[in-house]
Design a protein around this motif. Structure first.
Motif, PDB file in Angstrom:
ATOM      1  N   GLU A  68     -43.202 -13.256 -26.904  1.00  0.00           N
ATOM      2  CA  GLU A  68     -42.809 -13.870 -25.712  1.00  0.00           C
ATOM      3  C   GLU A  68     -43.364 -15.357 -25.991  1.00  0.00           C
ATOM      4  O   GLU A  68     -42.542 -16.171 -25.372  1.00  0.00           O
ATOM      5  N   SER A  81     -43.310 -16.875 -19.873  1.00  0.00           N
ATOM      6  CA  SER A  81     -43.277 -15.441 -18.866  1.00  0.00           C
ATOM      7  C   SER A  81     -43.770 -15.878 -17.381  1.00  0.00           C
ATOM      8  O   SER A  81     -44.592 -16.854 -17.692  1.00  0.00           O
ATOM      9  N   ASP A 130     -40.083 -12.182 -18.694  1.00  0.00           N
ATOM     10  CA  ASP A 130     -40.758 -12.478 -20.120  1.00  0.00           C
ATOM     11  C   ASP A 130     -40.299 -14.244 -20.250  1.00  0.00           C
ATOM     12  O   ASP A 130     -40.992 -14.754 -21.170  1.00  0.00           O
ATOM     13  N   GLU A 152     -35.904 -11.318 -22.184  1.00  0.00           N
ATOM     14  CA  GLU A 152     -36.790 -10.223 -22.372  1.00  0.00           C
ATOM     15  C   GLU A 152     -36.600  -9.927 -23.551  1.00  0.00           C
ATOM     16  O   GLU A 152     -35.745  -9.893 -24.470  1.00  0.00           O
ATOM     17  N   PHE A 187     -33.921  -4.110 -17.033  1.00  0.00           N
ATOM     18  CA  PHE A 187     -33.634  -5.709 -17.409  1.00  0.00           C
ATOM     19  C   PHE A 187     -32.550  -6.150 -16.558  1.00  0.00           C
ATOM     20  O   PHE A 187     -32.554  -7.193 -15.594  1.00  0.00           O
ATOM     21  N   PHE A 213     -31.350 -10.197 -23.992  1.00  0.00           N
ATOM     22  CA  PHE A 213     -32.250  -9.160 -24.019  1.00  0.00           C
ATOM     23  C   PHE A 213     -32.492  -9.238 -25.724  1.00  0.00           C
ATOM     24  O   PHE A 213     -31.336  -8.723 -26.367  1.00  0.00           O
TER      25      PHE A 213
END
Length: 306
Positions: A170, A187, A196, A209, A225, A240
């Motif tokens: 992250e 995040s 995130d 994320e 998500f 993602f």
């Protein structure tokens, strides 16, 4: 200060050619830093705008105060006119057509640029060309060094425990975003919801994320998500990243939803960027284009570059 002025008729061909030869805004900014000869002036441009607006803002600034910026404006005219082969355009969607249009625009500008080229000695022209080439090479070298550093960091995460590795990932990804001048936020929590990261690209807001777990990412994780994305404003999208990839049926079922609100990225895509095979803005733009046209939320970046 100079009392010379560039003819107004040059300005429109300059804007057309400069808009055409660079498709991605980070590439445009790198060129402008080298070509204009005034990094502070380039830094004041609003790169959140559309590319043509950025170019218009710059050219209007240079043209409106030629006592101060005449040499910078001529530098830019000649640098764009020297772009003989913008072959990088062939890699974008519809690249052959964009390549042809860019060459035509540069050829038109070159006709207007000749008087300004003639006003400079051959030695001055060669010096300026070498300076632009040196600055572009230096920028590329610095980018490659930064990518190599991030690659080392990424490889060091492999020895971590899964949860620790996820937190470290992250932190890593926003650094990669910022390397390409993408406005990124690390995040954060909002209304009890863990996000995130977030970033802005081409006028769109994205939630981000990242997962790096042993198992392939299931559909349930994607659904959670997308729920976060759906609760934000209408123009919000999601990215993602699952380093180890997704369950095959997860991608199939995710694509069958009414309207996909996220694009997917795996470790192979990340490697593509870290190796310098494709820039991050190019990868994300082409993934989004592919998803918009086909409904497929995941396509490998390696497939995109053939």
């Amino acid at each position: 200060m100079s009392t010379r002025r560039v003819a107004p008729a040059v300005l429109a061909p300059l804007q057309d050619a400069l808009t055409a030869v660079y498709w991605y805004k980070p590439d445009l900014r790198t060129f402008l830093d080298a070509a204009v000869g005034d990094r502070e002036l380039v830094a004041r441009l609003d790169f959140r705008q559309f590319k043509r607006q950025i170019v218009r803002q710059l050219v209007n600034t240079l043209a409106s105060d030629q006592h101060k910026y005449y040499e910078n404006l001529v530098n830019l005219i000649l640098a764009v006119a020297d772009v003989d082969d913008p072959s990088w355009l062939k890699r974008v969607d519809g690249g052959e057509e964009k390549y042809r249009e860019a060459r035509e625009a540069v050829a038109t500008l070159r006709l207007y640029a000749e008087p300004y080229r003639a006003s400079r000695t051959e030695e001055e022209q060669m010096r300026r060309r070498r300076e632009v080439a040196r600055e572009l090479a230096e920028t590329k070298r610095a980018l490659n060094e930064s990518l190599a550093e991030l690659t080392d960091v990424f490889n060091s995460l492999r020895t971590m425990q899964p949860q620790q590795r996820g937190y470290a990932l992250e932190k890593l990804i926003p650094r990669l975003f910022r390397l390409y001048d993408i406005d990124a936020k690390e995040s954060f929590r909002i209304h009890g919801e863990q996000i995130d990261g977030a970033f802005t690209l081409a006028g769109s807001e994205y939630l981000f994320e990242a997962k790096w777990q042993q198992a392939l990412t299931p559909l349930s994780d994607l659904d959670v998500f997308v729920g976060k994305v759906r609760r934000k404003l209408d123009n919000t999208l999601g990215l993602f990243l699952s380093v180890n990839g997704f369950e095959p049926n997860a991608i199939d079922k995710f694509n069958q939803q009414d309207r996909a609100l996220a694009i997917l990225m795996d470790g192979g895509d990340l490697a593509l960027v870290l190796e310098g095979r494709m820039t991050l803005p190019e990868l994300l733009t082409r993934k989004r284009q592919h998803a918009a046209r086909t409904g497929e939320t995941f396509v490998s970046g390696w497939q995109l570059i053939g």
